[in-house]
Motif scaffolding. Sequence first.
Motif, PDB file in Angstrom:
ATOM      1  N   LYS A 109     -33.919  43.142 -26.619  1.00 22.06           N
ATOM      2  CA  LYS A 109     -33.230  42.658 -27.699  1.00 22.06           C
ATOM      3  C   LYS A 109     -32.334  43.718 -28.351  1.00 22.06           C
ATOM      4  CE  LYS A 109     -33.666  39.540 -31.821  1.00 22.06           C
ATOM      5  NZ  LYS A 109     -34.377  38.825 -32.676  1.00 22.06           N
ATOM      6  N   SER A 110     -30.922  43.300 -28.527  1.00 23.44           N
ATOM      7  CA  SER A 110     -30.300  44.192 -29.233  1.00 23.44           C
ATOM      8  C   SER A 110     -29.324  43.487 -30.007  1.00 23.44           C
ATOM      9  CB  SER A 110     -29.328  44.927 -27.979  1.00 23.44           C
ATOM     10  OG  SER A 110     -29.983  45.667 -27.056  1.00 23.44           O
ATOM     11  N   VAL A 111     -28.714  44.431 -31.193  1.00 23.19           N
ATOM     12  CA  VAL A 111     -28.032  44.115 -32.382  1.00 23.19           C
ATOM     13  C   VAL A 111     -26.808  44.973 -32.343  1.00 23.19           C
ATOM     14  CG1 VAL A 111     -27.869  43.537 -34.452  1.00 23.19           C
ATOM     15  CG2 VAL A 111     -29.914  43.006 -33.588  1.00 23.19           C
ATOM     16  N   ILE A 112     -25.632  44.090 -32.019  1.00 20.57           N
ATOM     17  CA  ILE A 112     -24.289  45.063 -31.848  1.00 20.57           C
ATOM     18  C   ILE A 112     -23.272  44.237 -32.878  1.00 20.57           C
ATOM     19  CG2 ILE A 112     -24.734  45.636 -29.542  1.00 20.57           C
ATOM     20  CD1 ILE A 112     -22.436  43.597 -28.752  1.00 20.57           C
ATOM     21  N   LEU A 113     -22.174  45.020 -33.335  1.00 11.36           N
ATOM     22  CA  LEU A 113     -21.168  44.712 -33.853  1.00 11.36           C
ATOM     23  C   LEU A 113     -20.017  44.645 -32.924  1.00 11.36           C
ATOM     24  CD1 LEU A 113     -21.340  45.988 -37.446  1.00 11.36           C
ATOM     25  CD2 LEU A 113     -21.999  43.703 -36.585  1.00 11.36           C
TER      26      LEU A 113
END
Length: 126
Positions: A109-113
């Motif tokens: 699980k990754s959070v990116i902009l």
Amino acid sequence: MTEPKNHPYATHLDIKFDPLTLIDVAQLAKAVTDPWYNQTLCKVNDSVVRLGVMQGEYHWHKHDNDDEFFFVLSGKFIVDLEGRSVELLPNQGFVVPRGVVHCTRAPEKSVILMIETAAIVPTGDE
């Protein structure tokens, strides 16, 4: 251009926040339950900032007229290009220039902009 294909991603192109509004990215990311989620946060001039919360693989695609910038906040995000892969860790970014075929994936699980033009079609020019 052919009819767009259906893809199993939760993609929200509406602009969620007006100017002069606090955006709590961590809180937004925490609430996501979709395996591949994309939400436009705000517009800055002719570009938009999008939040991506994802795990798994996106399909191979390209954007004929638009560059794409990815910046990782948490997790691990991989950009596959023809002939090489670029692994991004927190606080790292990468630009995929227009016309370059690529596939993105997140093994955890990754959070990116993402920063890109407001006119871009996230699933690519098909």
